[in-house]
Design a protein around this motif. Sequence first.
Motif, PDB file in Angstrom:
ATOM      1  N   ALA A 203       0.577  -1.427   0.018  1.00 15.75           N
ATOM      2  CA  ALA A 203       0.037  -0.001  -0.167  1.00 15.75           C
ATOM      3  C   ALA A 203       0.847   1.506  -0.259  1.00 15.75           C
ATOM      4  CB  ALA A 203      -1.112   0.044   1.188  1.00 15.75           C
ATOM      5  N   LEU A 204       1.973   0.737   0.751  1.00 18.25           N
ATOM      6  CA  LEU A 204       2.743   2.246   0.719  1.00 18.25           C
ATOM      7  C   LEU A 204       3.343   3.021  -1.142  1.00 18.25           C
ATOM      8  CD1 LEU A 204       5.652   1.077   3.322  1.00 18.25           C
ATOM      9  CD2 LEU A 204       2.953   2.786   3.404  1.00 18.25           C
ATOM     10  N   LEU A 205       3.280   2.320  -1.863  1.00 15.15           N
ATOM     11  CA  LEU A 205       3.837   1.919  -3.263  1.00 15.15           C
ATOM     12  C   LEU A 205       2.676   3.258  -3.553  1.00 15.15           C
ATOM     13  CD1 LEU A 205       4.459  -1.373  -4.259  1.00 15.15           C
ATOM     14  CD2 LEU A 205       6.471   0.727  -3.995  1.00 15.15           C
ATOM     15  N   ALA A 206       1.419   3.238  -3.038  1.00  8.00           N
ATOM     16  CA  ALA A 206       0.184   4.139  -4.218  1.00  8.00           C
ATOM     17  C   ALA A 206       0.218   5.333  -4.291  1.00  8.00           C
ATOM     18  CB  ALA A 206      -0.978   3.024  -3.397  1.00  8.00           C
ATOM     19  N   ASP A 207       0.271   6.026  -5.024  1.00  5.89           N
ATOM     20  CA  ASP A 207      -0.437   7.820  -4.648  1.00  5.89           C
ATOM     21  C   ASP A 207      -1.559   7.746  -4.259  1.00  5.89           C
ATOM     22  OD1 ASP A 207       1.032   8.024  -7.180  1.00  5.89           O
ATOM     23  OD2 ASP A 207      -0.518   7.581  -8.225  1.00  5.89           O
ATOM     24  N   PHE A 227      -1.231   6.268   7.107  1.00  2.00           N
ATOM     25  CA  PHE A 227      -0.520   5.453   7.832  1.00  2.00           C
ATOM     26  C   PHE A 227      -0.090   5.786   8.855  1.00  2.00           C
ATOM     27  CE2 PHE A 227       0.292   2.632   4.199  1.00  2.00           C
ATOM     28  CZ  PHE A 227      -1.154   1.566   4.849  1.00  2.00           C
ATOM     29  N   SER A 228      -0.241   7.838   9.361  1.00  2.00           N
ATOM     30  CA  SER A 228      -0.191   8.593  10.586  1.00  2.00           C
ATOM     31  C   SER A 228      -1.343   8.106  11.460  1.00  2.00           C
ATOM     32  CB  SER A 228      -0.260   9.851  10.097  1.00  2.00           C
ATOM     33  OG  SER A 228      -0.821  11.030   9.412  1.00  2.00           O
ATOM     34  N   GLN A 229      -2.358   7.503  10.766  1.00  2.55           N
ATOM     35  CA  GLN A 229      -4.084   7.649  12.154  1.00  2.55           C
ATOM     36  C   GLN A 229      -3.812   5.894  12.433  1.00  2.55           C
ATOM     37  OE1 GLN A 229      -7.271   9.581  10.293  1.00  2.55           O
ATOM     38  NE2 GLN A 229      -6.334   9.223   8.488  1.00  2.55           N
ATOM     39  N   VAL A 230      -2.293   5.766  13.233  1.00  2.00           N
ATOM     40  CA  VAL A 230      -2.190   4.705  13.869  1.00  2.00           C
ATOM     41  C   VAL A 230      -3.741   3.752  14.322  1.00  2.00           C
ATOM     42  CG1 VAL A 230      -0.623   2.829  15.413  1.00  2.00           C
ATOM     43  CG2 VAL A 230       0.188   4.628  13.376  1.00  2.00           C
ATOM     44  N   ASP A 231      -3.958   4.854  14.890  1.00  3.49           N
ATOM     45  CA  ASP A 231      -5.889   4.124  16.133  1.00  3.49           C
ATOM     46  C   ASP A 231      -6.349   3.627  15.139  1.00  3.49           C
ATOM     47  OD1 ASP A 231      -3.960   4.288  18.241  1.00  3.49           O
ATOM     48  OD2 ASP A 231      -4.238   6.038  19.006  1.00  3.49           O
ATOM     49  N   GLU A 232      -6.231   5.029  13.860  1.00  3.38           N
ATOM     50  CA  GLU A 232      -7.778   4.800  13.213  1.00  3.38           C
ATOM     51  C   GLU A 232      -7.541   3.667  12.884  1.00  3.38           C
ATOM     52  OE1 GLU A 232     -11.370   6.870  11.888  1.00  3.38           O
ATOM     53  OE2 GLU A 232     -10.152   6.957  13.404  1.00  3.38           O
ATOM     54  N   ILE A 233      -6.667   3.052  11.657  1.00  5.53           N
ATOM     55  CA  ILE A 233      -6.699   1.525  11.133  1.00  5.53           C
ATOM     56  C   ILE A 233      -5.959   0.832  12.014  1.00  5.53           C
ATOM     57  CG2 ILE A 233      -4.673   0.499  10.028  1.00  5.53           C
ATOM     58  CD1 ILE A 233      -5.983   2.811   8.209  1.00  5.53           C
ATOM     59  N   LYS A 234      -6.298   0.948  13.182  1.00  2.00           N
ATOM     60  CA  LYS A 234      -5.932  -0.512  13.931  1.00  2.00           C
ATOM     61  C   LYS A 234      -7.951  -1.055  14.097  1.00  2.00           C
ATOM     62  CE  LYS A 234      -1.747  -0.613  16.176  1.00  2.00           C
ATOM     63  NZ  LYS A 234      -1.398  -1.909  15.197  1.00  2.00           N
ATOM     64  N   LYS A 235      -9.027   0.636  14.004  1.00  2.00           N
ATOM     65  CA  LYS A 235      -9.889  -0.384  14.759  1.00  2.00           C
ATOM     66  C   LYS A 235     -10.476  -0.197  13.190  1.00  2.00           C
ATOM     67  CE  LYS A 235     -12.694   4.238  14.342  1.00  2.00           C
ATOM     68  NZ  LYS A 235     -13.164   5.231  14.026  1.00  2.00           N
ATOM     69  N   TYR A 236      -9.924  -0.657  12.590  1.00  2.00           N
ATOM     70  CA  TYR A 236     -10.943  -1.132  10.850  1.00  2.00           C
ATOM     71  C   TYR A 236      -9.794  -2.766  11.356  1.00  2.00           C
ATOM     72  CZ  TYR A 236     -13.115   3.188  10.293  1.00  2.00           C
ATOM     73  OH  TYR A 236     -13.763   4.491   9.971  1.00  2.00           O
ATOM     74  N   HIS A 237      -9.811  -2.821  12.240  1.00  7.27           N
ATOM     75  CA  HIS A 237      -8.336  -4.468  12.068  1.00  7.27           C
ATOM     76  C   HIS A 237      -7.224  -4.707  10.705  1.00  7.27           C
ATOM     77  CE1 HIS A 237     -11.729  -5.282  15.161  1.00  7.27           C
ATOM     78  NE2 HIS A 237     -13.192  -4.943  13.677  1.00  7.27           N
ATOM     79  N   VAL A 240      -1.213  -1.349  10.087  1.00 12.50           N
ATOM     80  CA  VAL A 240       0.450  -0.609   9.463  1.00 12.50           C
ATOM     81  C   VAL A 240       2.154  -1.905   9.418  1.00 12.50           C
ATOM     82  CG1 VAL A 240      -0.793   0.995  10.668  1.00 12.50           C
ATOM     83  CG2 VAL A 240       1.006   0.705  11.834  1.00 12.50           C
ATOM     84  N   PRO A 241       2.578  -0.863   8.361  1.00 14.71           N
ATOM     85  CA  PRO A 241       4.141  -0.945   8.008  1.00 14.71           C
ATOM     86  C   PRO A 241       5.018  -1.102   9.838  1.00 14.71           C
ATOM     87  CG  PRO A 241       3.278   0.670   6.583  1.00 14.71           C
ATOM     88  CD  PRO A 241       2.073   0.555   7.323  1.00 14.71           C
TER      89      PRO A 241
END
Length: 278
Positions: A203-207, A227-237, A240-241
């Motif tokens: 996903a890091l390769l994306a625009d 990916f700077s929203q670590v808590d938000e990303i984890k909320k959706y199971h 992150v890198p």
Amino acid sequence: MPLIEIADLYYRYKKEQSWILKGVDLEVDSGEFVVIVGHNGSGKSTLAKMLNGLLVPNEGEVLVNGKATSREENIWEIRRQIGMVFQNPDNQLVANIVEEDIAFGPENLGLESAVIKKRVEEALEVVGMNEFRRNAPHNLSGGQKQRIAIAGILAMHPKCLVLDEPTAMLDPVGRKEVMATVKELNQQLGMAVVHITHFMSEALLADRIIVMDQGQIVLEGTPKEIFSQVDEIKKYHLDVPQSTELAFRLSQAGLDIPPDIFNVDELVEKLCYLKSKN
């Protein structure tokens, strides 16, 4: 005009089922690299199949260069423009010789022999598989098979490559081969890419990253924004890198670490800088 335009899209497989996709709005521009992530059952693979008319909306609309996928007379042209690569390359390889497999699509377009030969050679060159042109596909590695599947799509000269978890069944070497090929297609040839994956390193390769949950788009932005929203990303199971995860934990422990670190080199550089200040 966007290459792909999705407006208020709803879809379910059976009438008695709940909606798999619910009110999805999305645009993909020519030459853009979009990655779609989401946990199992989020609707991302169903959305991928919408892009070239393998599935059509129950409600809403999917347009490719202004043509609706729901209209049967548009499907032939839409599938020429939107090439699909799936998780298992064995399901897409149809011939006993690599170059014959790549020629299969152009042959079905009714192209002349000389044009087909040129397209096969070009596609083999782009994916770095020219030396294997006379090989049997079943003798190739998983990563090589997937690159041949991609070459078969390239030979049809699509405007967009849609990849539905193409590296899920591959080892790390195969994943690296395939993603290097995909990135080159995007950067060197200007081909739009819509990549479905559960590997955050890809996903890091994306625009732009699209995060899906329960059939809806819940987050959208650049890799740094997402990916700077670590808590938000984890909320959706979702993960992150690894470098981002470590940076996040160090920041929580009180170190002056920014939230947008995505690789080991960046993290080491920041830690060395902090050490030099003490």
